[in-house]
Design a protein around this motif. Structure first.
Motif: not given
Length: 530
Positions: A365-376, A391-394, A478-481, A509-514
């Motif tokens: 499968r080509a072009g499987v879209s995803y989102e990257r976020y960080y969590t703790a 903190t872990v990247a997901m 910018e990241i999503q945390f 808590m869904l947070i945007t970190i600049p």
């Protein structure tokens, strides 16, 4: 008297004589359905200890004379469970069936020759010439071979001169290949096509995936492979192969193996190292002792949980010693339903060789879209001191058509890489569990140092306390945390600076970190216990 002779002849005609053993033809139209080891997740497979099993089905042409005969199916899988064998195509019932496990080998041939005549070829110490004399094998074990001649009993190869022997007749009751035999009774001569179906142990399969991230960090190309493992001594050639995903409930069945001690034709242990001086070109060789269980050639260290990954280097010596074949064609496996289980059919005939792991394409499968976020995750201990995970990247996607997926994915290891400096660099190797259609997929990339979390208690009275958590992003984007607040102390959140949501049993808590910035998240907790 003539009438008595006629009656005898008529009785003989009514009960035809038993013919010799009949051997069925070579197998054709072979079908192999492999079920995964229910007690193994997605770890490595070992050819000498496979916990899965398979359903083998094959057709053979059989020519039977009239009467009762022993019909032999030569070349069945040696892990066969004889009680599971089912035959169709025979016009009469099967009287009995047996698994002939005494396979032809040097040891079994020597044990079978005990008490029988052999021809011994040895060197005459007086003349130095080869001489032949009849002998009889008295005993054969892992300690050596003893034979009897007109001069008495001797141990084989203990004279110090070249010595060998050959059998005077073929071995009886031994088979060069695993054999299933059945006793059949037919009233007339016939040629039929018989379908033999049976369960066999010593098989397993595994799935492995590769996900290559694109430079933009928004999608990846997913490739999946099926690793088929055959730990038996019999190859299944040009077979229609299927694999079944899911955990099938199955009672444990002991495999029938030939555990007879090895017969070693050498003078041991009567020789001593002092009798034969060591030379540079002839070092001492230790003799492998007899073990109660068959010697394991492919042994895996206890601390190794590696597996076979198509694009990754094999990580253990065990896997380097294991023969692995890769299918030359790239057609995807066809997914089908088997009751409540998922079955994948390999679209072309393939051969699964003896003692081999073979890989064939599962999906692409080509072009499987995803989102990257960080969590703790934040913990609160009874002394109201905060603890938190690193903190872990997901990566998160969903198994549906919208994300270029939408098919059941069997459990396996997923290797994630990305091109860097013109070559693929491994980022992570998480496990992928059995994933149904439309199910969410979350993959841990690993701990990161650019995103840090600091938390402290700024107020504490009665059963309430106020927490303050600072998340800092030292990266250039910018990241999503997602800050997870643990539920372990019957804690109710009564106030927060950022909304707290419930998702998948977690408080987040869904947070945007600049980029290069920090965000402070605060909340007030209230204990609910008495």
């Amino acid at each position: 008297m003539r009438w008595l002779l006629a009656m005898i002849l008529s009785l003989i005609a009514a009960f035809p004589a038993v013919a010799r053993d009949v051997v069925a033809g070579a197998p054709g139209d072979v079908s192999l359905t492999i079920y995964r080891d229910p007690y193994r997740d997605s770890g490595a497979m070992q050819l000498n200890d496979l916990g899965g099993f398979a359903v083998v089905s094959e057709t053979r042409r059989v020519t039977l004379p009239a009467g009762r005969h022993r019909l032999r199916f030569v070349g069945v899988v040696d892990g066969i469970i004889p009680a599971s064998a089912v035959m169709s195509g025979l016009p009469a019932g099967v009287v009995e069936r047996n698994q002939d496990a005494a396979l032809l080998s040097p040891s079994s041939l020597m044990r079978a020759a005990r008490g029988k005549s052999i021809m011994l070829t040895r060197t005459d110490p007086a003349t130095g010439k080869a001489m032949r004399l009849p002998a009889e094998i008295v005993s054969a074990s892992e300690d050596g071979v003893v034979f009897h001649t007109k001069d008495g009993d001797e141990a084989l190869r203990c004279s110090g001169y070249p010595e060998t022997f050959r059998y005077g007749r073929d071995a009886e009751g031994l088979f060069a290949q695993p054999t299933l035999s059945v006793m059949v009774d037919v009233s007339r001569a016939m040629t039929v096509k018989v379908t033999l179906t049976y369960l066999a142990q010593g098989f397993d399969w595994n799935a492995s995936y590769t996900a290559r991230l694109n430079p933009a960090g928004t999608a990846f190309d997913l490739g999946g492979w099926i690793t088929l493992a055959n730990g038996n001594s019999v190859s299944l050639n040009n077979a229609q192969v299927q694999i079944v995903a899911g955990r099938l409930s199955r009672a444990m069945v002991d495999r029938i193996v030939d555990n007879a001690p090895a017969a070693i034709a050498r003078c041991w242990p009567m020789e001593k190292t002092s009798d034969i001086p060591e030379k540079p070109d002839r070092p001492y060789v230790l003799v492998q002792p007899y073990l109660e269980r068959p010697y394991r050639r492919w042994r895996q260290p206890d601390n190794d949980k590696g597996g076979i990954i198509v694009t990754a280097q094999r990580r253990t010596q065990m896997m380097q010693d294991t023969p692995t074949a890769v299918s030359a064609y790239s057609s995807e496996a066809i997914q089908e339903q088997l009751g409540d289980l998922k079955m994948y059919r390999i679209p072309r005939l393939t051969s699964v060789a003896a003692m081999q792991m073979k890989q064939t394409r599962l999906l692409e499968r080509a072009g499987v879209s995803y989102e990257r976020y960080y969590t703790a995750r934040i913990y609160i201990n009874p002394n109201k001191q905060p603890w938190f995970d690193q903190t872990v990247a997901m990566l998160r996607t969903r198994n549906d058509k919208k994300h270029s997926l939408g098919l059941p994915l069997p459990a396996g290891i997923l290797l994630i890489d990305q091109f860097q400096f013109g070559r693929p660099m491994v980022l992570a190797e998480p496990e992928l569990g059995d994933t149904a259609v439309d199910e969410k997929i979350e993959l841990a990339i690993g701990a990161v140092s650019d995103v840090t979390v600091q938390s402290r208690c700024i107020d504490d009275k009665d059963r309430k306390y106020v927490m303050e958590t600072t998340i800092t992003n030292a990266g250039a984007t910018e990241i999503q945390f997602e800050l997870e607040i643990e539920n372990g102390l019957d804690l109710k959140i009564t106030n927060s600076t950022i909304a707290v949501i419930e998702r998948d049993g977690k408080r987040l808590m869904l947070i945007t970190i600049p980029a290069g910035g920090a965000v402070i998240a605060g909340y007030t907790g209230h204990y609910q216990y008495d």
